[in-house]
Design a protein around this motif. Structure first.
Motif, PDB file in Angstrom:
ATOM      1  N   GLY A 126       0.758  -1.241   0.000  1.00  0.00           N
ATOM      2  CA  GLY A 126       0.000   0.000   0.000  1.00  0.00           C
ATOM      3  C   GLY A 126       0.787   1.289   0.000  1.00  0.00           C
ATOM      4  O   GLY A 126       0.212   2.355   0.264  1.00  0.00           O
ATOM      5  N   VAL A 127       2.075   1.246  -0.304  1.00  0.00           N
ATOM      6  CA  VAL A 127       2.867   2.482  -0.248  1.00  0.00           C
ATOM      7  C   VAL A 127       2.899   3.224  -1.586  1.00  0.00           C
ATOM      8  O   VAL A 127       3.389   4.347  -1.650  1.00  0.00           O
ATOM      9  N   LEU A 128       2.390   2.608  -2.640  1.00  0.00           N
ATOM     10  CA  LEU A 128       2.411   3.225  -3.958  1.00  0.00           C
ATOM     11  C   LEU A 128       1.004   3.590  -4.415  1.00  0.00           C
ATOM     12  O   LEU A 128       0.061   2.827  -4.217  1.00  0.00           O
ATOM     13  N   ALA A 129       0.897   4.762  -5.044  1.00  0.00           N
ATOM     14  CA  ALA A 129      -0.371   5.160  -5.636  1.00  0.00           C
ATOM     15  C   ALA A 129      -0.614   4.359  -6.910  1.00  0.00           C
ATOM     16  O   ALA A 129       0.301   3.741  -7.465  1.00  0.00           O
ATOM     17  N   ASP A 130      -1.856   4.371  -7.378  1.00  0.00           N
ATOM     18  CA  ASP A 130      -2.175   3.713  -8.637  1.00  0.00           C
ATOM     19  C   ASP A 130      -1.473   4.415  -9.793  1.00  0.00           C
ATOM     20  O   ASP A 130      -1.078   5.575  -9.684  1.00  0.00           O
ATOM     21  N   GLY A 131      -1.345   3.702 -10.905  1.00  0.00           N
ATOM     22  CA  GLY A 131      -0.755   4.309 -12.098  1.00  0.00           C
ATOM     23  C   GLY A 131       0.645   3.814 -12.359  1.00  0.00           C
ATOM     24  O   GLY A 131       1.147   2.898 -11.698  1.00  0.00           O
ATOM     25  N   PRO A 132       1.319   4.424 -13.351  1.00  0.00           N
ATOM     26  CA  PRO A 132       2.664   3.984 -13.734  1.00  0.00           C
ATOM     27  C   PRO A 132       3.658   4.106 -12.588  1.00  0.00           C
ATOM     28  O   PRO A 132       3.566   5.014 -11.746  1.00  0.00           O
ATOM     29  N   VAL A 133       4.624   3.188 -12.567  1.00  0.00           N
ATOM     30  CA  VAL A 133       5.711   3.259 -11.587  1.00  0.00           C
ATOM     31  C   VAL A 133       7.043   3.243 -12.321  1.00  0.00           C
ATOM     32  O   VAL A 133       7.199   2.559 -13.330  1.00  0.00           O
ATOM     33  N   ALA A 134       7.974   4.036 -11.819  1.00  0.00           N
ATOM     34  CA  ALA A 134       9.338   4.024 -12.335  1.00  0.00           C
ATOM     35  C   ALA A 134      10.125   2.959 -11.588  1.00  0.00           C
ATOM     36  O   ALA A 134      10.014   2.845 -10.366  1.00  0.00           O
TER      37      ALA A 134
ATOM     38  N   LEU B 293       8.059   2.060 -15.922  1.00  0.00           N
ATOM     39  CA  LEU B 293       8.975   2.937 -16.649  1.00  0.00           C
ATOM     40  C   LEU B 293      10.414   2.597 -16.283  1.00  0.00           C
ATOM     41  O   LEU B 293      10.740   2.488 -15.099  1.00  0.00           O
ATOM     42  N   PHE B 294      11.259   2.442 -17.289  1.00  0.00           N
ATOM     43  CA  PHE B 294      12.661   2.098 -17.090  1.00  0.00           C
ATOM     44  C   PHE B 294      13.544   3.014 -17.940  1.00  0.00           C
ATOM     45  O   PHE B 294      13.082   3.625 -18.900  1.00  0.00           O
ATOM     46  N   HIS B 295      14.822   3.040 -17.600  1.00  0.00           N
ATOM     47  CA  HIS B 295      15.839   3.553 -18.508  1.00  0.00           C
ATOM     48  C   HIS B 295      16.783   2.391 -18.789  1.00  0.00           C
ATOM     49  O   HIS B 295      17.459   1.906 -17.886  1.00  0.00           O
ATOM     50  N   PHE B 296      16.799   1.932 -20.023  1.00  0.00           N
ATOM     51  CA  PHE B 296      17.438   0.689 -20.463  1.00  0.00           C
ATOM     52  C   PHE B 296      16.719  -0.509 -19.838  1.00  0.00           C
ATOM     53  O   PHE B 296      17.275  -1.285 -19.058  1.00  0.00           O
TER      54      PHE B 296
ATOM     55  N   LEU C 258      13.406 -12.514  -9.522  1.00  0.00           N
ATOM     56  CA  LEU C 258      12.113 -12.402  -8.862  1.00  0.00           C
ATOM     57  C   LEU C 258      11.038 -13.258  -9.520  1.00  0.00           C
ATOM     58  O   LEU C 258       9.970 -13.471  -8.944  1.00  0.00           O
ATOM     59  N   GLY C 259      11.300 -13.723 -10.734  1.00  0.00           N
ATOM     60  CA  GLY C 259      10.369 -14.632 -11.389  1.00  0.00           C
ATOM     61  C   GLY C 259       9.143 -13.982 -11.984  1.00  0.00           C
ATOM     62  O   GLY C 259       8.142 -14.664 -12.228  1.00  0.00           O
ATOM     63  N   VAL C 260       9.193 -12.662 -12.205  1.00  0.00           N
ATOM     64  CA  VAL C 260       8.077 -11.976 -12.847  1.00  0.00           C
ATOM     65  C   VAL C 260       8.606 -11.130 -14.005  1.00  0.00           C
ATOM     66  O   VAL C 260       9.728 -10.625 -13.959  1.00  0.00           O
ATOM     67  N   MET C 261       7.802 -10.990 -15.040  1.00  0.00           N
ATOM     68  CA  MET C 261       8.146 -10.102 -16.135  1.00  0.00           C
ATOM     69  C   MET C 261       7.437  -8.769 -15.897  1.00  0.00           C
ATOM     70  O   MET C 261       6.205  -8.732 -15.821  1.00  0.00           O
ATOM     71  N   ALA C 262       8.205  -7.715 -15.770  1.00  0.00           N
ATOM     72  CA  ALA C 262       7.669  -6.399 -15.403  1.00  0.00           C
ATOM     73  C   ALA C 262       7.118  -5.670 -16.619  1.00  0.00           C
ATOM     74  O   ALA C 262       7.625  -4.634 -17.053  1.00  0.00           O
ATOM     75  N   ALA C 263       6.062  -6.223 -17.173  1.00  0.00           N
ATOM     76  CA  ALA C 263       5.415  -5.653 -18.352  1.00  0.00           C
ATOM     77  C   ALA C 263       3.966  -5.322 -17.996  1.00  0.00           C
ATOM     78  O   ALA C 263       3.411  -5.893 -17.056  1.00  0.00           O
ATOM     79  N   PRO C 264       3.360  -4.374 -18.737  1.00  0.00           N
ATOM     80  CA  PRO C 264       3.908  -3.603 -19.862  1.00  0.00           C
ATOM     81  C   PRO C 264       4.949  -2.605 -19.389  1.00  0.00           C
ATOM     82  O   PRO C 264       4.959  -2.195 -18.225  1.00  0.00           O
ATOM     83  N   CYS C 265       5.828  -2.218 -20.305  1.00  0.00           N
ATOM     84  CA  CYS C 265       6.929  -1.351 -19.914  1.00  0.00           C
ATOM     85  C   CYS C 265       7.159  -0.240 -20.944  1.00  0.00           C
ATOM     86  O   CYS C 265       6.671  -0.299 -22.068  1.00  0.00           O
TER      87      CYS C 265
ATOM     88  N   LEU D 269      11.834   9.649 -14.068  1.00  0.00           N
ATOM     89  CA  LEU D 269      11.357   8.892 -15.224  1.00  0.00           C
ATOM     90  C   LEU D 269       9.947   9.269 -15.657  1.00  0.00           C
ATOM     91  O   LEU D 269       9.638   9.261 -16.851  1.00  0.00           O
ATOM     92  N   HIS D 270       9.066   9.592 -14.715  1.00  0.00           N
ATOM     93  CA  HIS D 270       7.718  10.013 -15.106  1.00  0.00           C
ATOM     94  C   HIS D 270       7.767  11.294 -15.936  1.00  0.00           C
ATOM     95  O   HIS D 270       7.095  11.403 -16.976  1.00  0.00           O
ATOM     96  N   ARG D 271       8.544  12.258 -15.485  1.00  0.00           N
ATOM     97  CA  ARG D 271       8.644  13.524 -16.218  1.00  0.00           C
ATOM     98  C   ARG D 271       9.330  13.330 -17.562  1.00  0.00           C
ATOM     99  O   ARG D 271       8.944  13.948 -18.558  1.00  0.00           O
ATOM    100  N   LEU D 272      10.339  12.477 -17.596  1.00  0.00           N
ATOM    101  CA  LEU D 272      11.004  12.196 -18.872  1.00  0.00           C
ATOM    102  C   LEU D 272      10.038  11.562 -19.864  1.00  0.00           C
ATOM    103  O   LEU D 272      10.026  11.920 -21.046  1.00  0.00           O
ATOM    104  N   LYS D 273       9.232  10.628 -19.391  1.00  0.00           N
ATOM    105  CA  LYS D 273       8.261   9.996 -20.284  1.00  0.00           C
ATOM    106  C   LYS D 273       7.326  11.033 -20.895  1.00  0.00           C
ATOM    107  O   LYS D 273       7.047  10.997 -22.106  1.00  0.00           O
TER     108      LYS D 273
END
Length: 205
Positions: free
Chosen positions: A13-21, A76-79, A91-98, A158-162
């Protein structure tokens, strides 16, 4: 704005909904050899969360995995190619969509070959970050304040860059091709893990 430090998992519960960097720190650049040490994550609202994994970690991090594996939440990633491989392998998960700011930069900033995160932040956002801790030892029992700040800064912008890169992609008519590249990234990461990191399977050779 604060940097929060956690051991072995992200609190619920520490993150708001929506995209995460998202970013990762590892012991090196060879995914199967160099273990995952830290995952950084931010919802773009001013705080960054660092999750450290110890040398004997089982990577049993259900809260973090739930966020990273959520098919309805953009990461959101850089590289992204490197981070996706490390996250899936450990971790055994694919962090998609990205979304990858490095790929977006290469598609719209064709006037330069400087596509590092530091370069992007300086030009696009008129900001500065330090890369002094980039090659430090991320496997120690504690992260120094300098390491924590470095890790946090890698997801802070990363959010602002996107937002800005999206405007440029639309302006240059390259939004669709960028999205196709982002959609392929999980496959590219899996090819890296499977042994095709240095081979272009699309080339004639």
């Amino acid at each position: 704005m604060a940097v929060h430090y956690h051991e072995e998992d992200l609190p619920a519960g520490v993150l708001a909904d929506g995209p995460v960097a998202v970013d990762t720190e590892t012991m090196g650049l060879v995914t199967k050899r160099d273990r995952l040490c830290v995952v950084q994550i931010s919802d773009g609202n001013g705080d960054e969360h660092l999750v450290r994994f110890g040398p004997n970690s089982t990577y049993d991090a259900p809260n973090l995995k739930a966020v990273l594996g959520d098919p309805d939440r953009l990461k959101l990633f850089h590289f992204a190619r490197f981070d996706l491989a490390a996250i899936e392998y450990y971790l055994g998960v694919m962090a998609a969509p990205c979304y990858c700011t490095k790929i977006a930069s290469k598609l719209v900033r064709t006037y330069t070959d400087r596509h590092g995160l530091k370069n992007l932040i300086e030009e696009v956002l008129s900001g500065t970050i330090s890369k002094a801790q980039q090659s430090s030892d991320w496997g120690g029992p504690e992260l120094s304040e300098a390491q924590r700040e470095y890790a946090a800064s890698d997801v802070r912008y990363l959010h602002r860059l996107k937002d800005e890169l999206d405007r440029r992609l639309e302006r240059e008519g390259r939004t669709a091709i960028a999205q196709a590249c982002f959609d392929f990234l999980p496959t590219r990461a899996r090819l890296d893990i499977a042994g095709w990191a240095e081979h272009d399977i699309f080339s004639h050779a």
